[in-house]
Design a protein around this motif. Structure first.
Motif, PDB file in Angstrom:
ATOM      1  N   GLN A   1      13.690  40.981  54.046  1.00  0.00           N
ATOM      2  CA  GLN A   1      14.607  40.401  54.979  1.00  0.00           C
ATOM      3  C   GLN A   1      15.797  41.471  54.780  1.00  0.00           C
ATOM      4  O   GLN A   1      16.330  41.884  53.707  1.00  0.00           O
ATOM      5  CB  GLN A   1      15.067  39.243  54.442  1.00  0.00           C
ATOM      6  CG  GLN A   1      14.153  38.162  54.524  1.00  0.00           C
ATOM      7  CD  GLN A   1      14.373  36.728  54.004  1.00  0.00           C
ATOM      8  OE1 GLN A   1      14.920  36.672  52.946  1.00  0.00           O
ATOM      9  NE2 GLN A   1      14.283  35.703  54.637  1.00  0.00           N
ATOM     10  N   PRO A   2      16.469  41.562  56.055  1.00  0.00           N
ATOM     11  CA  PRO A   2      17.589  42.553  55.739  1.00  0.00           C
ATOM     12  C   PRO A   2      18.819  41.740  55.374  1.00  0.00           C
ATOM     13  O   PRO A   2      19.119  40.652  55.416  1.00  0.00           O
ATOM     14  CB  PRO A   2      18.033  42.691  57.312  1.00  0.00           C
ATOM     15  CG  PRO A   2      16.865  42.577  58.075  1.00  0.00           C
ATOM     16  CD  PRO A   2      15.993  41.387  57.314  1.00  0.00           C
ATOM     17  N   ALA A   3      19.381  42.407  54.198  1.00  0.00           N
ATOM     18  CA  ALA A   3      20.202  41.768  53.321  1.00  0.00           C
ATOM     19  C   ALA A   3      21.795  41.080  53.993  1.00  0.00           C
ATOM     20  O   ALA A   3      22.083  40.088  53.737  1.00  0.00           O
ATOM     21  CB  ALA A   3      20.831  42.567  52.190  1.00  0.00           C
ATOM     22  N   GLU A   4      22.270  41.923  55.014  1.00  0.00           N
ATOM     23  CA  GLU A   4      23.383  41.565  55.790  1.00  0.00           C
ATOM     24  C   GLU A   4      23.227  40.416  56.464  1.00  0.00           C
ATOM     25  O   GLU A   4      24.143  39.657  56.759  1.00  0.00           O
ATOM     26  CB  GLU A   4      23.768  42.704  56.594  1.00  0.00           C
ATOM     27  CG  GLU A   4      22.759  43.052  57.728  1.00  0.00           C
ATOM     28  CD  GLU A   4      21.813  44.187  57.365  1.00  0.00           C
ATOM     29  OE1 GLU A   4      21.175  44.777  58.317  1.00  0.00           O
ATOM     30  OE2 GLU A   4      21.495  44.445  56.069  1.00  0.00           O
ATOM     31  N   VAL A   5      21.811  39.960  56.817  1.00  0.00           N
ATOM     32  CA  VAL A   5      21.663  38.923  57.529  1.00  0.00           C
ATOM     33  C   VAL A   5      21.174  37.693  56.812  1.00  0.00           C
ATOM     34  O   VAL A   5      21.643  36.445  57.080  1.00  0.00           O
ATOM     35  CB  VAL A   5      20.559  39.223  58.969  1.00  0.00           C
ATOM     36  CG1 VAL A   5      20.315  37.885  59.568  1.00  0.00           C
ATOM     37  CG2 VAL A   5      21.025  40.159  59.895  1.00  0.00           C
ATOM     38  N   TRP A   6      20.482  37.999  55.719  1.00  0.00           N
ATOM     39  CA  TRP A   6      19.907  36.743  54.854  1.00  0.00           C
ATOM     40  C   TRP A   6      20.414  36.514  53.751  1.00  0.00           C
ATOM     41  O   TRP A   6      20.319  35.453  53.344  1.00  0.00           O
ATOM     42  CB  TRP A   6      18.586  36.914  54.869  1.00  0.00           C
ATOM     43  CG  TRP A   6      17.631  36.875  56.002  1.00  0.00           C
ATOM     44  CD1 TRP A   6      17.309  37.908  56.997  1.00  0.00           C
ATOM     45  CD2 TRP A   6      17.053  35.698  56.675  1.00  0.00           C
ATOM     46  NE1 TRP A   6      16.590  37.338  58.048  1.00  0.00           N
ATOM     47  CE2 TRP A   6      16.288  36.082  57.659  1.00  0.00           C
ATOM     48  CE3 TRP A   6      17.245  34.544  56.327  1.00  0.00           C
ATOM     49  CZ2 TRP A   6      15.572  35.168  58.498  1.00  0.00           C
ATOM     50  CZ3 TRP A   6      16.425  33.398  57.053  1.00  0.00           C
ATOM     51  CH2 TRP A   6      15.639  33.655  58.341  1.00  0.00           C
TER      52      TRP A   6
END
Length: 472
Positions: free
Chosen positions: A123-128
């Motif tokens: 998962q992309p960290a900046e979103v999740w």
């Protein structure tokens, strides 16, 4: 994984090409997101709804995904069509904050992560992983407000001059003129040059830590133009020049422009200018710039870049550099002011000292103002230029060429209109400040031009209380 269904979901567009305030623009504007992050959040939302549709157990969104979900629920027709693509209605289930539900929603979040990794990878960290995407920059917030410190810099310097005067008075009266003035000016120049090197080095190091972040790494050409020039008009100039080159707009006398081709293209900024020009007779370029600045797509660009600025400026690394600069230059000014006080107290000539001090004060204040924007107007654009140039011309469109070469790529016939048009109402040292509450989507916002019914109501802002959605 049902690849056919996912490809259909991926191809589904939430925007109509001719919408001035469509889904993506509205989402970006209301949350002050960059274009890259807006599209990234929409992609992750699509992935989330795909997981919800293809699994029978509850899954739960992240804060960012939930903001997109809330926005899409307002666009009721689009949401219904998207659910129809999956073959079932996906219901939004808000949390009631009951302790008994905590475990259920925690399990749902863990299940979501597991399903996501099985289907899409990490998962992309900046979103999740963050409630605010700029937390992914991992910048510690300073306890000092650097903008207030800068605003009160001269006041603090004057106050500090009193104890400094008392401490170094005995030394000051021993040094005769013109030796003091000459030595003082040489000291100021030396400290100033060392400070410039120190600041640039520190700010370059700070950017080096940030440039791998997905949001910073994927700034658009126009977002970088805005950083570099600190003016929305600079972006508008680039768009207008391209329309003139494509013979869609003609330059008339009296600094006026006429739209001669109303057809829309792929570029939303160009389309926005065309739509504005459709509404009016040939107008002066100054007026056109003012009208275009009010449009959502340009307002979004401005707010997104200001939000990045505010986050970096409020950080501890940035503030520490500014404090060192203010202390260094402030100390120099207190020495000069102390000499001024001592000369006045002893009835000595102070005219030449005043002549030397006044420009130094203005130079110092100007330089500190420049430092607030240095990383944005110089360091980030310069570093990005090197990367863009290394890609080669085949990898660039006209927007990137405009970022690289600025006014050098503008038509000579268009240059006089730029000089005629008034500058943006924002000076080079101004920027907006957005609180954390600005970055959250409001459920109670009106539908605007979404073209869909607002029959459904969010009821309450989900935030971290959004539980998720059920399976069947």
């Amino acid at each position: 994984m049902d690849k056919t269904l996912w490809e259909k979901a991926l191809a589904f567009s939430f925007d109509n090409p001719n919408d001035e305030y469509g889904f993506s623009t509205r989402l970006a504007l209301e949350n002050h997101w960059t274009l890259y992050f807006t599209q990234s959040a929409i992609l992750e939302y699509k992935k989330f709804l795909f997981l919800a549709a293809t699994n029978n157990e509850m899954v739960s969104p992240s804060e960012i995904v939930d903001i997109v979900w809330h926005q899409h629920l307002i666009f009721t027709n689009s949401y219904s069509d998207f659910c129809s693509l999956f073959g079932k209605r996906i219901e939004h289930i808000p949390s009631t904050h009951n302790k008994s539900e905590f475990e259920k929603f925690q399990i749902a979040k863990e299940r979501t992560t597991t399903l996501y990794e099985l289907n899409f990878g990490a998962q992309p960290a900046e979103v999740w992983n963050y409630n605010n995407e700029f937390d992914s920059l991992q910048l510690e917030k300073s306890k000092f407000d650097v903008k207030k410190l800068r605003k009160n810099f001269f006041k603090y310097t004057l106050i500090a001059s009193i104890p400094v005067y008392l401490i170094i008075y005995s030394l000051l009266i021993k040094i005769q003129n013109p030796y003091f003035i000459i030595g003082y000016l040489l000291l100021y120049v030396a400290v100033f040059l060392v400070l410039k090197y120190y600041v640039r080095n520190k700010f370059s190091s700070l950017y080096a830590e940030l440039e791998s972040n997905a949001i910073v790494k994927n700034l658009t050409a126009f977002e970088l133009v805005y950083f570099r020039d600190n003016s929305l008009d600079a972006v508008i100039h680039g768009v207008m020049n391209k329309l003139i080159e494509r013979n869609k707009v003609k330059i008339l006398g009296n600094n006026r422009l006429e739209l001669i081709d109303e057809s829309l293209g792929y570029n939303p900024y160009e389309n926005c200018v065309i739509e504005v020009m459709k509404e009016f007779d040939p107008m002066p370029y100054k007026q056109l710039c003012w009208n275009v600045r009010q449009k959502p797509i340009f307002e979004q660009l401005q707010k997104a870049t200001y939000r990045i600025k505010d986050r970096i400026i409020a950080s501890k690394p940035f503030t520490n550099v500014m404090i060192v600069a203010m202390i260094s230059l402030g100390t120099l000014l207190t020495i000069g002011l102390s000499r001024l006080f001592s000369g006045f107290w002893r009835d000595k000539p102070i005219v030449f000292l005043v002549i030397a001090l006044v420009p130094l004060v203005f130079i110092t204040l100007y330089y500190l103002n420049q430092l607030l924007n240095l990383i944005f107007t110089d360091i980030i654009p310069s570093s990005t230029k090197e990367k863009v140039l290394s890609r080669g011309e085949s990898q660039r469109d006209w927007e990137w060429d405009y970022f690289l070469y600025g006014t050098a790529v503008l038509s000579t016939a268009f240059i006089p209109l730029i000089n005629y048009a008034s500058p943006s109402s924002l000076s080079s040292g101004d920027y907006f400040s957005f609180s954390s509450s600005d970055s959250s989507s409001s459920c109670g916002s009106s539908c605007g031009s979404s073209g869909s019914s607002c029959g459904s109501s969010c009821g309450s802002s989900c935030g971290s209380s959004c539980g998720g959605c059920g399976g069947d």
